[in-house]
Design a protein around this motif. Structure first.
Motif, PDB file in Angstrom:
ATOM      1  N   ARG A   1      -3.005  -0.008  -4.025  1.00 43.83           N
ATOM      2  CA  ARG A   1      -2.893  -1.238  -3.256  1.00 43.83           C
ATOM      3  C   ARG A   1      -2.545  -2.349  -4.245  1.00 43.83           C
ATOM      4  NH1 ARG A   1      -7.452  -4.466   0.392  1.00 43.83           N
ATOM      5  NH2 ARG A   1      -5.910  -5.701   1.530  1.00 43.83           N
TER       6      ARG A   1
ATOM      7  N   GLY B   1      -7.940  12.506  -8.650  1.00 48.50           N
ATOM      8  CA  GLY B   1      -7.151  11.469  -8.004  1.00 48.50           C
ATOM      9  C   GLY B   1      -7.598  10.092  -8.444  1.00 48.50           C
TER      10      GLY B   1
ATOM     11  N   ASN C   1       0.849  -1.194   0.000  1.00 50.88           N
ATOM     12  CA  ASN C   1       0.000   0.000   0.000  1.00 50.88           C
ATOM     13  C   ASN C   1       0.874   1.229   0.000  1.00 50.88           C
ATOM     14  OD1 ASN C   1      -2.999  -0.869   0.654  1.00 50.88           O
ATOM     15  ND2 ASN C   1      -1.635  -2.191   1.817  1.00 50.88           N
TER      16      ASN C   1
ATOM     17  N   ASN D   1      -2.556  13.508  -1.973  1.00 51.48           N
ATOM     18  CA  ASN D   1      -3.590  13.319  -0.963  1.00 51.48           C
ATOM     19  C   ASN D   1      -4.865  12.762  -1.600  1.00 51.48           C
ATOM     20  OD1 ASN D   1      -5.406  13.478   1.118  1.00 51.48           O
ATOM     21  ND2 ASN D   1      -4.708  15.489   1.832  1.00 51.48           N
ATOM     22  N   PRO D   2      -4.856  11.450  -1.859  1.00 53.65           N
ATOM     23  CA  PRO D   2      -6.011  10.862  -2.544  1.00 53.65           C
ATOM     24  C   PRO D   2      -7.312  10.981  -1.745  1.00 53.65           C
ATOM     25  CG  PRO D   2      -4.438   9.149  -1.877  1.00 53.65           C
ATOM     26  CD  PRO D   2      -3.782  10.461  -1.637  1.00 53.65           C
ATOM     27  N   THR D   3      -7.224  10.931  -0.432  1.00 53.57           N
ATOM     28  CA  THR D   3      -8.452  11.026   0.376  1.00 53.57           C
ATOM     29  C   THR D   3      -9.144  12.357   0.095  1.00 53.57           C
ATOM     30  OG1 THR D   3      -7.192   9.822   2.022  1.00 53.57           O
ATOM     31  CG2 THR D   3      -9.324  10.686   2.722  1.00 53.57           C
TER      32      THR D   3
ATOM     33  N   LYS E   1      -3.778   6.546  -4.798  1.00 52.07           N
ATOM     34  CA  LYS E   1      -3.674   5.550  -3.750  1.00 52.07           C
ATOM     35  C   LYS E   1      -3.510   4.202  -4.452  1.00 52.07           C
ATOM     36  CE  LYS E   1      -6.262   3.933   0.216  1.00 52.07           C
ATOM     37  NZ  LYS E   1      -7.189   2.874   0.185  1.00 52.07           N
TER      38      LYS E   1
ATOM     39  N   GLU F   1       0.854   5.760  -1.202  1.00 52.78           N
ATOM     40  CA  GLU F   1       0.085   6.906  -1.706  1.00 52.78           C
ATOM     41  C   GLU F   1       0.991   7.973  -2.268  1.00 52.78           C
ATOM     42  OE1 GLU F   1      -3.721   6.848   1.347  1.00 52.78           O
ATOM     43  OE2 GLU F   1      -2.522   8.668   1.183  1.00 52.78           O
ATOM     44  N   LYS F   2       0.422   8.726  -3.167  1.00 52.30           N
ATOM     45  CA  LYS F   2       1.100   9.913  -3.669  1.00 52.30           C
ATOM     46  C   LYS F   2       0.110  11.063  -3.493  1.00 52.30           C
ATOM     47  CE  LYS F   2       2.597  11.814  -8.131  1.00 52.30           C
ATOM     48  NZ  LYS F   2       2.612  11.595  -9.585  1.00 52.30           N
TER      49      LYS F   2
ATOM     50  N   GLN G   1       9.038   4.023  -1.501  1.00 51.70           N
ATOM     51  CA  GLN G   1       9.043   5.435  -1.876  1.00 51.70           C
ATOM     52  C   GLN G   1      10.390   5.816  -2.491  1.00 51.70           C
ATOM     53  OE1 GLN G   1       6.319   7.969  -1.278  1.00 51.70           O
ATOM     54  NE2 GLN G   1       5.483   5.933  -1.594  1.00 51.70           N
TER      55      GLN G   1
ATOM     56  N   ASN H   1      -2.758  12.848  -7.232  1.00 55.47           N
ATOM     57  CA  ASN H   1      -3.136  12.097  -6.031  1.00 55.47           C
ATOM     58  C   ASN H   1      -3.486  10.659  -6.389  1.00 55.47           C
ATOM     59  OD1 ASN H   1      -3.272  14.612  -4.329  1.00 55.47           O
ATOM     60  ND2 ASN H   1      -4.885  15.067  -5.843  1.00 55.47           N
TER      61      ASN H   1
ATOM     62  N   ASP I   1      -7.671   5.783  -7.342  1.00 54.92           N
ATOM     63  CA  ASP I   1      -7.552   4.762  -6.306  1.00 54.92           C
ATOM     64  C   ASP I   1      -7.457   3.432  -7.044  1.00 54.92           C
ATOM     65  OD1 ASP I   1      -7.832   2.960  -4.292  1.00 54.92           O
ATOM     66  OD2 ASP I   1      -9.809   3.663  -3.618  1.00 54.92           O
TER      67      ASP I   1
END
Ligand code: FES
Ligand code: FES
Lengths: 711, 155
Positions: free
Chosen positions: A333, A294, A151, A156-158, A331, A153-154, A561, A329, A296
């Protein structure tokens, strides 16, 4: 204008191969020899209760886990140690090795093999990704069947999803694929000068050596691996030969005779590793103009029964999931799930084609929603020098996709075609964009592989290359010699490169990951530069060169990263099709491509890699169907598993774009895998336009088209 | 066991064999013609092609027993003929050899079609070579090489 090294030469192996003189493993005379046949599991999952052997005449032996010498580990040492070389009680896939039957006469061996009776207690197997995730029949690996769950992230996907005007979600699937190297897997083990010695058709002699030391409990100087002329690999001879070698050498160690193990085609297709099948779900947060805020992404690979190199394939897949795009953005997985199928492993592209397929189709889908041409839409997001990769690394080098697109679109008349095609006339054109990171992922080259090469001056002014990368068709025998000859400014015929023998050459790493030219070729160039200075000092001398990580790059392997790759090669592939409105057969009208591989070390060799890679990918996209039935591949012969012939696709238009790399020799970058990465996506997009429907999986067979059109 | 006598690459050979032995095995393992390759063993790939009484056949599909009295030409003699040499030269020039496992079969098949066609276009070459599978090259270089030989022969 390319560097003068790019000018093509006749490949150094052309004549011996074309004349039939080159000796592949089954062509070599080892004198009196025994043969081995594999005793394999005839069920996909269960417990071995009894093995009933027939009477074995003198000279015939069965070799099993009990023959692994003291201190040796009954495993195939690849990355994890979860794959038993000989099955113990459990079997977890159809075709898993239980033992070997060895003896002088092959026909007799077949007769005896047929008489071996194995009683199993069969268990319910998990075969599909979903069955694996649901641990059908109980977990195969760990507690949840996940070899790994990555998992990261790049941006701020949220936040992007919170602010989204709308969210679009799609899911894409890609199938297993069989390598079909024309020479099946094969090897011969024997004792030579007191050392356990293996001659093998393979990509990675030192990987095999490591596996042999583990199972035989031997020090490294007691084991020798020699590569023989290799009739294709495509990733299929990266790790699987370690499995075969492990069991074969246990037999050689026991019987102390030369033993040959050659798979026939059906056996090869039944039990050897395939390309990972995949499922990728992508969600996009869109603003009110349908631009991407973004993404996901959730990608799952079917890893088969044992880990093999699934983790590493998955890493490459998810590090290429943004492909040529710089989304703010994201995310991600990524999971590799265990199932009761043959362990999946390396195959040209190594996860990238699966990732490119998903993202290219999704981007085109979003373009359609936005009512914009998909190339125009995609161009908004092209990554540029200084841009950020999905792992928050920096794109350190020039990206020339705009220029490449300008060149190829003229060549294939893309804009005209887009105007005329689609809307139910069964004509379509599709363009796919892709990139491929050269060399091992992350700090693998520096921390794990640590390549070393040597150059040696021989009497008479010849220079010998000592390295472990194998010629398997991709041309490295010729291109390595060209690099050294060019740097030393000597004629090509003064440079010698022989098939690697682990007792003679340093470990310059495996022949994988489009790394031979980009990484090892650079070491050779540096070594040659060193040698130039010493040249006159003595008649015979040697120089060595070790890999050093380029400065200014950063990688955190735990967090995933940083700079996942040192540099990238790029490609665009355009495919034009005509779909038969009655039979739904697809005729490919044209295939155009443009690739940036830096400086081609040899134009013809590079073009050959591109043409061959694209054709394999067209097979992947249209023809190659590999289906599971209770964990067994339904297609296990070349009659059933259809790969492209000379008739299936038209002559290709191949262009190269010059964009040299500061890291590779003479500016070269990796080329082996890149051309495979995008053609299946381009083909699918073309058919999608032709029938005016979204497609979500390959192969795009006439049956699939029919099914989509009916709904 | 039967004794069979046949012409192999210009020499008369007499050998004892099981009549149902596959010809490919007889030629490779008993007579050491290692340029013949086995890619599939079922007539799908063309790596094992030879000329049997001037016809192109897959030697993996033929029983050794039936070649008694026949004339067999393999890559071993074809590579020494002027036409065979120019095909091999063209394969080298056009980059038509990669892993090489299909190549001797391709050379034999090309030799056959070049000898037996009055005129050869690219499409015809693609059609006539479609029984020979190559997983490496993508075929374009092979087709170009054969076309080039055809052109120099005035075909
Ligand atoms: S081996 Fe004979 S056709 Fe393939
Ligand atoms: S060159 Fe490898 S199969 Fe043709």
């Amino acid at each position: 204008m390319f560097h003068k090294i790019s000018t093509s030469v006749k490949r150094l192996d052309s004549f011996s191969k074309a004349r039939g003189d080159a000796q592949y493993i089954d062509d070599i005379d080892f004198g009196e020899i025994f043969h081995a046949l594999l005793i394999t599991s005839q069920i996909s999952r269960g417990v071995i209760k009894v093995i009933k052997l027939p009477y074995l005449p003198e000279g015939y032996n069965v070799v099993t886990k009990d023959d692994v010498p003291m201190g040796g580990k009954n495993v195939v040492n690849i990355i994890n140690l979860d794959w038993p070389a000989f099955a113990t009680e459990e079997v977890n896939y159809y075709g898993q090795t239980i033992g070997l039957i060895v003896g002088p006469d092959k026909n007799k061996l077949f007769e005896l093999l047929n008489k071996i009776e194995i009683v199993y207690e069969e268990k319910e197997g998990a075969f599909t990704i979903d069955e694996g995730l649901n641990c059908k029949g109980g977990p195969i690996y760990g507690h949840n069947n996940l070899f790994v769950d990555y998992n990261f992230e790049k941006g701020n996907p949220t936040k992007a999803f919170n602010e989204a005007y709308r969210v679009i979600e799609e899911e894409y699937e890609t199938p297993f694929q069989e390598q079909v190297y024309m020479e099946t897997q094969g090897m011969v083990g024997l004792i030579e000068d007191g050392k356990l010695t293996l001659y093998a058709s393979c990509q990675c002699p030192f990987y095999i050596k490591k596996a042999l030391c583990t199972i035989l409990n031997l020090e490294t100087e007691k084991v020798v691996v020699k590569q023989t002329v290799t009739g294709g690999g495509f990733g299929g001879k990266e790790n699987f030969p370690s499995m075969l070698a492990a069991v074969l050498m246990v037999a050689v160690n026991k019987i102390r005779k030369p033993i040959k193990l050659i798979l026939d085609r059906k056996e090869d297709m039944t039990i050897t590793s395939k390309r990972h099948s995949s499922r990728t779900k992508i969600r996009a947060a869109l603003d009110k103009n349908d631009y991407i805020l973004g993404l996901d992404i959730d990608m799952i690979l079917n890893g088969g029964a044992y880990e093999s190199c699934s983790k590493v394939v998955l890493q490459r897949a998810i590090f290429h999931i943004n492909s040529v795009y710089d989304f703010e953005n994201v995310k991600v997985r990524g999971r590799a799930v265990a199932t009761n199928t043959v362990p999946t492993d390396a195959f040209r592209g190594f996860g990238t084609p699966q990732a490119v397929f998903a993202i290219e189709l999704f981007m085109s889908h979003l373009a359609k929603l936005k009512k914009e041409n998909d190339v125009i839409f995609k161009k908004h997001y092209f990554i540029k020098r200084g841009g950020k990769t999905v792992t928050n690394g920096i794109m350190h080098t020039d990206v020339k996709l705009e220029e490449m697109w300008a060149a190829i679109k003229e060549k294939c008349n893309y804009e005209e075609k887009v105007k005329d095609f689609g809307r139910g006339n069964f004509k379509g054109v599709g363009a796919a964009f892709y990139l491929h990171g050269g060399g091992f992922t992350g700090d693998g080259e520096f921390k794990i592989i640590k390549s070393k090469v040597k150059l040696r001056i021989l009497k008479g002014g010849y220079v010998e290359i000592l390295a472990s990368n194998v010629e398997m068709g991709q041309g490295v025998l010729t291109t390595f010699c060209k690099i050294v000859a060019e740097e030393l400014n000597i004629p090509l015929d003064r440079v010698i490169y022989q098939n690697p023998d682990t007792s003679r050459v340093p470990d310059s790493g495996p022949t994988v990951a489009s790394r031979s030219i980009f990484i090892v070729g650079k070491l050779l160039q540096k070594a040659a530069a060193k040698l130039k200075e010493k040249w006159n000092l003595s008649d015979e001398c040697e120089v060595e060169e070790n890999y050093e990580s380029p400065v200014g790059l950063f990688w955190d392997g735990d967090a995933l990263q940083g700079d996942a790759y040192v540099d990238y090669s790029y490609g665009i592939c355009v495919v034009e099709v005509l779909v038969d409105p009655i039979t739904f057969e697809v005729k490919t009208i044209g295939i155009w491509s443009i690739h940036d591989v830096g400086t081609p070390i040899d134009l013809k060799i590079v073009e050959g890699q591109i043409c061959g890679g694209i054709l394999q990918a067209m097979g992947y996209g249209y023809l190659e169907k590999l289906e599971l039935k209770n964990g067994r591949y339904y297609q296990n012969t070349m009659t059933d598993y259809i790969i492209p012939t000379s008739l299936d696709f038209p002559t290709m238009d191949i262009m190269l774009f010059e964009n040299t790399s500061p890291f590779g020799p003479f500016g070269a970058k990796g080329v082996g895998e890149l051309p495979f990465d995008g053609a299946a996506a381009a083909f699918t997009l073309a058919v999608s336009m032709a029938i005016d429907r979204d497609l979500k999986k390959i192969p795009v067979t006439p049956e699939y088209i029919f099914e989509v059109l009916r709904h | 066991m039967n004794t069979i006598k046949f012409n192999l690459d210009g020499k008369i050979v007499e050998i004892e064999t099981e009549p149902f032995k596959r010809l490919i095995d007889l030629l490779r393992y008993d007579l050491n013609v290692m340029g013949i390759k086995e890619g599939c063993g079922e007539g799908e790939c063309g790596a094992c092609v030879i000329l049997l009484d001037d016809k192109l056949v897959n030697s993996c599909l033929i029983a050794a027993g039936i070649i008694d009295g026949a004339k067999i030409e393999t890559i071993d003699s074809i590579k020494e003929t002027p036409l065979g040499k120019s095909i091999i030269e063209a394969f080298a020039d056009f980059g038509a050899v990669q892993c090489g496992f299909c190549t001797p079969g391709m050379v034999v098949a090309s030799y056959y079609i070049l000898k037996n066609s009055a005129k050869l276009t690219e499409d015809e070459i693609r059609y006539k070579l479609s029984g020979n599978i190559c997983r490496c090259t993508g075929y374009d270089s092979i087709v170009r090489a054969v076309l080039n030989v055809a052109n120099t022969m005035g075909k």
